[in-house]
Enzyme design. Structure first.
Site, PDB file in Angstrom:
ATOM      1  N   GLU A  32      38.890  44.291  43.248  1.00 26.69           N
ATOM      2  CA  GLU A  32      39.647  44.086  44.482  1.00 26.69           C
ATOM      3  C   GLU A  32      40.754  45.125  44.566  1.00 26.69           C
ATOM      4  O   GLU A  32      41.484  45.361  43.598  1.00 26.69           O
ATOM      5  CB  GLU A  32      40.277  42.688  44.541  1.00 26.69           C
ATOM      6  CG  GLU A  32      39.295  41.534  44.668  1.00 26.69           C
ATOM      7  CD  GLU A  32      39.995  40.188  44.807  1.00 26.69           C
ATOM      8  OE1 GLU A  32      41.213  40.176  45.134  1.00 26.69           O
ATOM      9  OE2 GLU A  32      39.341  39.152  44.571  1.00 26.69           O
ATOM     10  N   GLU A  65      40.428  36.391  38.626  1.00 34.15           N
ATOM     11  CA  GLU A  65      41.878  36.469  38.503  1.00 34.15           C
ATOM     12  C   GLU A  65      42.508  35.472  37.532  1.00 34.15           C
ATOM     13  O   GLU A  65      43.321  34.615  37.919  1.00 34.15           O
ATOM     14  CB  GLU A  65      42.518  36.331  39.887  1.00 34.15           C
ATOM     15  CG  GLU A  65      42.138  37.488  40.804  1.00 34.15           C
ATOM     16  CD  GLU A  65      42.872  37.509  42.132  1.00 34.15           C
ATOM     17  OE1 GLU A  65      43.437  36.471  42.530  1.00 34.15           O
ATOM     18  OE2 GLU A  65      42.882  38.583  42.764  1.00 34.15           O
TER      19      GLU A  65
END
Length: 472
Positions: free
Chosen positions: A290, A165
């Protein structure tokens, strides 16, 4: 027994293939190793093997988050928060040995493992960039090399998710060496592929991209629009997988969730952020690393998840990793309820909707490599008091147990107390709360440290005595 050379996945025509078979990776995240526990969560109450049995019934792959700190101290750390009465097979193991056992048990059950460098320091939040002052890019590269070489011959360790991320100031394609994640991903990916060219390389997106869509925020790691003009390049063909993260209303109230046409407005947004890679035939595969949420019946998040699952099927996106197995994910909940035993069936149904035909992998034994090519033995030579402060003289004997001469080493000592003096070593910049040492200068001109030879590094430390030493 299947070796690492016998199993390999490749990317072609925008999909992931096993030989001539287009595969479907139906994955789930199981976190914990990336935290200060240095252990999978849930082992405080449940047996790891039982959880793997459940996982193998419903999934065929696990994304395994870890920290850079863990990768640099695999066998210098002891896992915490494990109930050894429930997990007697883990008693006495280092964190690295617990990871070994996890990967071995996954292989026995036909579960692939995606290694995910989820954060840098175990006790800190996810950073914006792939490096920090405490963990420079050199430490990240060393951490990846340690993990990749340790599991090089484990057929089920199939891919590396380079950095979790990127967000905030992380950019894509602007050429800024400090922030450009596209350039950094190419560098890190090249190092990993040099160590193990069999692996797939998962590259996440960024949060925003001023070069392509100014002022439009996305999810952390979710924006890959810049790859249309600035793709990641790797030295091995057929290895690049873009792995965006994408979430629904349960996680954050993005403006498009309030659109009157929601959730029918979502496909255009997903296509703009990352789906175009496949739809326009850019080449790399797409595997969201995710996605998830509470998905409560009748709620907007459930509608979002069902829409995404159907969109995956419609557009031939056959691979993804659901977040997550753990019930202790505050903004999403888990596949399992708080007892770490009872499944949330509605979530399993949504994931099955996205992956109606998951691939069945082999179920073969694996053997992780030895943790390090050198052996380190630490001796306390002397101890004394200076006023009210205790001082220690320590010697770390590093022996080359590898197959050939060693021209360098990285002896990492978890910093404790105050380092007063070091000798018979070259001290490098501190990394991740550790003092770092290479061989002394005389080793290089002598042709390297011969097999079976050793170097004794001396330390004088004032205050707390360090107890964690590791050669990586």
């Amino acid at each position: 027994m299947m070796s690492g050379a016998d199993f390999e996945l490749r990317v072609q025509n925008g999909g992931i293939y096993w030989g001539s078979e287009r595969v479907s990776i139906k994955g789930v995240n199981w976190f914990g190793f990336e935290t200060a526990d240095f252990a999978l969560h849930g082992l405080w109450c449940t047996n790891m093997l039982q959880l793997l049995d459940f996982t193998a019934q419903h999934f065929n792959a696990i994304r395994l988050p870890f920290s850079c700190e863990l990768s640099l101290n695999m066998d210098a750390r002891r896992p915490g928060n494990i109930d050894y009465a429930a997990n007697p097979e883990l008693q006495g193991l280092t964190t690295g040995q617990v990871v070994d056992r996890f990967i071995q048990e996954c292989a026995r059950r036909g579960l692939l493992v995606l290694l995910d460098m989820h954060r840098l320091a175990a006790a800190q939040d996810i950073p914006e960039l792939w490096y920090s002052a405490e963990y420079p890019e050199s430490a990240v590269l060393q951490g990846w090399k340690t993990m990749v070489l340790r599991y090089k011959d484990c057929w089920n360790v199939f891919a590396a998710d380079l950095n979790n991320e990127p967000h905030g100031c992380a950019s894509w394609g602007d050429g800024n060496l400090r922030t450009d994640w596209q350039l950094a991903a190419a560098r890190i990916g090249a190092v990993i592929l040099e160590a193990n060219p069999r692996l797939l390389i998962f590259v996440e997106g960024v949060e925003r991209n001023g070069c392509v869509q100014p002022c439009e925020n996305c999810w952390w790691g979710g924006h890959i629009a810049g790859a249309a003009k600035a793709p990641v390049t790797l030295p091995v063909e057929g290895k690049l997988v873009y792995s965006p993260h994408v979430y629904g209303p349960d996680v954050f109230g993005q403006p498009y969730f309030s659109d009157p046409s929601f959730p029918d407005n979502m496909p255009d947004i997903w296509s703009k952020h990352f789906g175009f890679i496949k739809q326009e035939g850019h080449g790399p595969a797409i595997c969201p690393g995710e996605w998830g949420g509470w998905a409560k019946e009748g709620g907007s998040d459930a509608a979002w998840q069902v829409k995404l699952a159907d969109w995956f099927v419609e557009h031939g996106i056959t691979d993804s990793f659901y977040w997550c197995l753990n019930p202790n994910s505050g903004d999403t909940g888990g596949i399992l309820q708080e007892d770490w035993a009872t499944p949330r069936q509605h979530k399993l149904d949504i994931v099955a909707r996205a992956h109606p035909n998951p691939t069945k992998w082999p179920q073969d034994e694996v053997t992780p490599a030895a943790p390090a090519p050198e052996d380190c033995q630490v001796t306390e030579v002397n101890a004394w008091d200076e006023g009210a402060v205790r001082c220690f003289q320590l010697e770390a004997k590093v022996t080359n147990t590898g197959p050939g001469p060693a021209s360098s080493m990285r002896l990492r000592v978890a910093a404790a107390g105050e380092l007063q003096k070091a000798w018979n070593a070259t001290q490098l910049p501190d990394e991740g709360g550790c003092w770092v040492f290479d061989f002394p200068d005389w080793v290089g001109p002598s042709g390297g440290l011969a097999v079976g030879a050793n170097v004794v590094v001396g330390l004088i430390v004032k205050g707390e005595k360090p107890t964690e030493f590791a050669v990586v």
